[in-house]
Design a protein around this motif. Structure first.
Motif, PDB file in Angstrom:
ATOM      1  N   VAL A 111      -2.700   7.136   4.296  1.00 30.95           N
ATOM      2  CA  VAL A 111      -3.793   6.944   5.050  1.00 30.95           C
ATOM      3  C   VAL A 111      -4.858   6.676   3.665  1.00 30.95           C
ATOM      4  CG1 VAL A 111      -5.430   8.473   6.517  1.00 30.95           C
ATOM      5  CG2 VAL A 111      -2.853   8.192   7.125  1.00 30.95           C
ATOM      6  N   THR A 112      -5.328   7.579   2.830  1.00 33.82           N
ATOM      7  CA  THR A 112      -6.400   7.430   2.230  1.00 33.82           C
ATOM      8  C   THR A 112      -6.719   6.020   1.129  1.00 33.82           C
ATOM      9  OG1 THR A 112      -5.125   9.253   1.884  1.00 33.82           O
ATOM     10  CG2 THR A 112      -7.003   8.479   0.030  1.00 33.82           C
ATOM     11  N   ASN A 113      -5.252   5.398   0.640  1.00 32.00           N
ATOM     12  CA  ASN A 113      -5.095   4.149   0.479  1.00 32.00           C
ATOM     13  C   ASN A 113      -5.365   2.911   1.537  1.00 32.00           C
ATOM     14  OD1 ASN A 113      -1.302   4.964  -0.782  1.00 32.00           O
ATOM     15  ND2 ASN A 113      -3.377   4.877  -1.602  1.00 32.00           N
ATOM     16  N   LEU A 114      -5.694   2.964   2.741  1.00 28.73           N
ATOM     17  CA  LEU A 114      -6.318   2.360   3.503  1.00 28.73           C
ATOM     18  C   LEU A 114      -8.041   2.339   3.514  1.00 28.73           C
ATOM     19  CD1 LEU A 114      -3.183   1.440   5.960  1.00 28.73           C
ATOM     20  CD2 LEU A 114      -3.964   0.245   4.196  1.00 28.73           C
ATOM     21  N   MET A 115      -8.142   4.171   3.445  1.00 24.69           N
ATOM     22  CA  MET A 115      -9.648   4.638   4.010  1.00 24.69           C
ATOM     23  C   MET A 115     -10.278   4.064   2.267  1.00 24.69           C
ATOM     24  SD  MET A 115     -10.148   5.805   6.899  1.00 24.69           S
ATOM     25  CE  MET A 115     -11.437   6.573   6.688  1.00 24.69           C
ATOM     26  N   ALA A 116      -9.358   4.225   1.629  1.00 28.06           N
ATOM     27  CA  ALA A 116     -10.235   3.370   0.283  1.00 28.06           C
ATOM     28  C   ALA A 116     -10.592   1.600   0.505  1.00 28.06           C
ATOM     29  CB  ALA A 116      -9.226   3.753  -1.298  1.00 28.06           C
ATOM     30  N   GLU A 117      -9.414   0.933   0.854  1.00 25.41           N
ATOM     31  CA  GLU A 117      -9.996  -0.106   1.010  1.00 25.41           C
ATOM     32  C   GLU A 117     -10.719  -0.587   2.240  1.00 25.41           C
ATOM     33  OE1 GLU A 117      -5.888  -1.741   1.973  1.00 25.41           O
ATOM     34  OE2 GLU A 117      -4.335  -0.984  -0.081  1.00 25.41           O
ATOM     35  N   ASP A 118     -10.488   0.221   3.125  1.00 21.47           N
ATOM     36  CA  ASP A 118     -11.542  -0.683   3.845  1.00 21.47           C
ATOM     37  C   ASP A 118     -11.951   0.066   5.184  1.00 21.47           C
ATOM     38  OD1 ASP A 118     -13.600  -1.931   5.236  1.00 21.47           O
ATOM     39  OD2 ASP A 118     -12.720  -3.305   6.506  1.00 21.47           O
ATOM     40  N   PRO A 119     -12.770   0.834   4.658  1.00 17.50           N
ATOM     41  CA  PRO A 119     -12.959   2.306   5.307  1.00 17.50           C
ATOM     42  C   PRO A 119     -13.846   2.558   7.697  1.00 17.50           C
ATOM     43  CG  PRO A 119     -14.207   2.338   4.292  1.00 17.50           C
ATOM     44  CD  PRO A 119     -13.693   1.639   4.203  1.00 17.50           C
ATOM     45  N   ALA A 120     -14.074   1.414   7.077  1.00 14.94           N
ATOM     46  CA  ALA A 120     -15.117   0.458   8.665  1.00 14.94           C
ATOM     47  C   ALA A 120     -14.360   0.171   9.732  1.00 14.94           C
ATOM     48  CB  ALA A 120     -15.894  -0.346   8.019  1.00 14.94           C
ATOM     49  N   SER A 121     -13.473  -0.184   8.944  1.00 12.35           N
ATOM     50  CA  SER A 121     -12.160  -1.274  10.427  1.00 12.35           C
ATOM     51  C   SER A 121     -11.074  -0.739  10.352  1.00 12.35           C
ATOM     52  CB  SER A 121     -12.603  -3.304   9.926  1.00 12.35           C
ATOM     53  OG  SER A 121     -11.741  -3.484   8.364  1.00 12.35           O
ATOM     54  N   TYR A 122     -10.327  -1.568  11.214  1.00 10.69           N
ATOM     55  CA  TYR A 122      -8.708  -1.196  11.613  1.00 10.69           C
ATOM     56  C   TYR A 122      -7.860  -1.943  10.006  1.00 10.69           C
ATOM     57  CZ  TYR A 122      -4.536  -0.272  14.354  1.00 10.69           C
ATOM     58  OH  TYR A 122      -2.901   0.085  14.137  1.00 10.69           O
ATOM     59  N   PRO A 123      -6.556  -0.914   9.787  1.00 12.80           N
ATOM     60  CA  PRO A 123      -6.345  -1.193   8.620  1.00 12.80           C
ATOM     61  C   PRO A 123      -5.500  -3.013   8.197  1.00 12.80           C
ATOM     62  CG  PRO A 123      -6.300   0.978   8.544  1.00 12.80           C
ATOM     63  CD  PRO A 123      -6.762  -0.348   9.482  1.00 12.80           C
ATOM     64  N   PRO A 124      -6.138  -4.243   8.179  1.00 12.95           N
ATOM     65  CA  PRO A 124      -4.845  -5.272   7.810  1.00 12.95           C
ATOM     66  C   PRO A 124      -3.155  -5.063   7.828  1.00 12.95           C
ATOM     67  CG  PRO A 124      -7.092  -5.946   7.310  1.00 12.95           C
ATOM     68  CD  PRO A 124      -7.480  -3.820   7.183  1.00 12.95           C
ATOM     69  N   PRO A 125      -3.104  -3.755   6.688  1.00 16.51           N
ATOM     70  CA  PRO A 125      -1.900  -4.104   6.865  1.00 16.51           C
ATOM     71  C   PRO A 125      -1.212  -3.165   7.609  1.00 16.51           C
ATOM     72  CG  PRO A 125      -2.952  -3.420   4.933  1.00 16.51           C
ATOM     73  CD  PRO A 125      -3.978  -3.330   6.039  1.00 16.51           C
ATOM     74  N   LEU A 126      -1.850  -2.927   8.510  1.00 11.24           N
ATOM     75  CA  LEU A 126      -1.257  -1.824  10.644  1.00 11.24           C
ATOM     76  C   LEU A 126      -1.233  -2.962  10.978  1.00 11.24           C
ATOM     77  CD1 LEU A 126      -3.176   1.287  10.675  1.00 11.24           C
ATOM     78  CD2 LEU A 126      -1.021   1.049   9.528  1.00 11.24           C
ATOM     79  N   LYS A 127      -1.900  -4.458  11.504  1.00 13.68           N
ATOM     80  CA  LYS A 127      -1.752  -5.477  12.393  1.00 13.68           C
ATOM     81  C   LYS A 127      -0.600  -5.707  11.799  1.00 13.68           C
ATOM     82  CE  LYS A 127      -6.312  -5.496  12.939  1.00 13.68           C
ATOM     83  NZ  LYS A 127      -8.046  -6.681  12.749  1.00 13.68           N
ATOM     84  N   GLN A 128      -0.118  -6.300  10.057  1.00 13.65           N
ATOM     85  CA  GLN A 128       0.698  -6.724   9.421  1.00 13.65           C
ATOM     86  C   GLN A 128       2.660  -6.180  10.059  1.00 13.65           C
ATOM     87  OE1 GLN A 128       0.000  -7.123   5.236  1.00 13.65           O
ATOM     88  NE2 GLN A 128      -2.119  -8.600   5.810  1.00 13.65           N
ATOM     89  N   ILE A 129       2.321  -5.329  10.454  1.00 12.76           N
ATOM     90  CA  ILE A 129       3.888  -4.489  10.595  1.00 12.76           C
ATOM     91  C   ILE A 129       4.195  -5.408  11.956  1.00 12.76           C
ATOM     92  CG2 ILE A 129       5.149  -2.969  12.128  1.00 12.76           C
ATOM     93  CD1 ILE A 129       3.291  -0.788  10.634  1.00 12.76           C
ATOM     94  N   ALA A 130       3.490  -5.644  12.393  1.00 10.21           N
ATOM     95  CA  ALA A 130       3.871  -7.161  14.154  1.00 10.21           C
ATOM     96  C   ALA A 130       4.794  -8.169  12.667  1.00 10.21           C
ATOM     97  CB  ALA A 130       2.655  -7.567  14.226  1.00 10.21           C
ATOM     98  N   GLY A 131       5.679  -8.209  14.270  1.00 18.08           N
ATOM     99  CA  GLY A 131       6.506  -9.531  13.209  1.00 18.08           C
ATOM    100  C   GLY A 131       7.509  -9.146  12.155  1.00 18.08           C
TER     101      GLY A 131
END
Length: 372
Positions: free
Chosen positions: A255-275
């Motif tokens: 979570v810390t990694n993703l918050m550091a990348e873009d704390p304002a939006s839903y993390p793109p890496p989570l979306k990429q789990i789809a598929g």
């Protein structure tokens, strides 16, 4: 003088109730300290797991009234085996005494109506430790006339590799939904699925601490994943809840990694789990059994390219690492949910992040220090 060792033991008679009360048996909120007599020791042997060959040794721990099986993993295997051999070699003929073992920071799990105790990366095994607890137990055993078992040690089978006995069944989603008998409660199953959709919620993470007393000041605060996905196979499509350990395994990030990348939006890496095509390990809950809920809680997940045969039921505790003292939960992604926690009966606390409904889902919260 400050004591070198401090323990808070759980009676062996209380272990079943404690393990049965865990809301998440594969990642319990507590580690447990136990003390008893070591019996039926099996020296080092290998088993096949989905992570390759692993060394283990086994024994039973008893207090003269109750007994439970213990499985030792990782670097502790060699040191435990050597220490037991050393103690046994020191016995004189006809003067064998009970071997008192202390197992610290262990994980409990119920399998086929019995308690299984497994070591974690933060666990330690003490044999005949010079400690007041050991002295007191030995005195009690003498007063009660305890006699060591005839079978105190044994060797493994002659084969170099022992096949895993308990294999988690792989089922389709339709077959999973049909397992509504109470006989399947808390049993685990493997399903090969394709993730179709990831729910984009503001509550994709929650905050937790590892304070035992929720009135203590929070020093360390850690974010953990919790997301919901829709996944399918050729037979059905259901919702699955993915916990922190599972998401970290799939993403290789915290979570810390993703918050550091873009704390304002839903993390793109989570979306990429789809598929992605993954194999999920699901443990059936009361809701799945009693009200036929088709929302399933995933306790582990792997890419479908990873072989899942055979799978040992308690493989979560079988991680082999080079130096247990340097392992942290965030860094090590194939250990159990407790990671390297070594404190006695550590309780994770959900704090006031997310809405009240989110806290209700998790079923517990911290008091006195979190502002919602």
């Amino acid at each position: 003088m400050i004591a070198r060792h401090k323990f808070e033991f759980v009676d062996l008679s209380d272990l079943f109730a404690l393990a049965n009360a865990y809301e998440k048996p594969d990642s319990p909120d507590y580690s447990t300290y136990v003390i008893g007599v070591l019996v039926d020791f099996e020296h080092v042997w290998k088993i096949k797991t989905m992570y390759g060959l692993k060394d283990i040794c086994k024994f039973r721990i008893t207090d003269g009234r109750d007994s439970h099986k213990v499985t030792v993993w990782g670097n502790l295997v060699v040191t435990t085996d050597a220490r037991v051999r050393e103690v046994k070699a020191g016995f004189k003929d006809g003067e064998e005494e009970p071997i008192i073992v202390i197992a610290s920071s262990t994980k409990l799990k119920i399998w086929k109506s019995s308690v299984q105790i497994s070591t974690l990366p933060g666990s330690k095994i003490y044999i005949n430790l010079d400690h007041d607890f050991v002295f007191a137990m030995r005195q009690r055993l003498r007063e009660e006339g305890y006699v060591p078992s005839d079978k105190t040690t044994s060797s493994p089978t002659t084969t170099d590799v022992k096949e895993v006995v308990y294999v988690i069944e792989t089922v389709t989603l339709k077959e999973l939904s049909e397992k509504t008998s109470t006989d399947f409660l808390k049993m685990s199953f493997m399903c090969k699925v394709k993730v179709k959709f990831v729910e984009e919620s503001d509550n994709w993470w929650y905050g937790s601490c590892n304070k035992r007393d929720c009135y203590e000041e929070v020093i360390k605060f850690e974010g953990k994943f919790k997301i919901v996905v829709l996944a399918e196979d050729d037979t059905e499509a259901f919702n699955f809840v993915l916990y922190d350990r599972v998401v970290k395994r799939l993403l290789g990030k915290t979570v810390t990694n993703l918050m550091a990348e873009d704390p304002a939006s839903y993390p793109p890496p989570l979306k990429q789990i789809a598929g992605r095509e993954i194999t999920v390990k699901v443990e059936l809950t009361d809701d799945n059994i009693l009200v036929s809920s088709t929302v399933y809680y995933v306790v582990d997940a792997y890419e479908c390219s990873v072989s899942t045969s055979p799978v040992l039921e308690d493989i979560d505790t079988g991680t082999s690492v080079s130096n247990y003292t340097n392992v942290t939960f965030i860094e090590e992604m194939i250990t159990s949910g407790l990671g390297s926690m070594s404190a006695v009966r550590v309780q994770g606390c959900v704090v006031g992040y997310g809405n009240s409904e989110n806290l209700k889902i998790w079923g517990f919260g911290c008091r006195g220090f979190a502002k919602h």
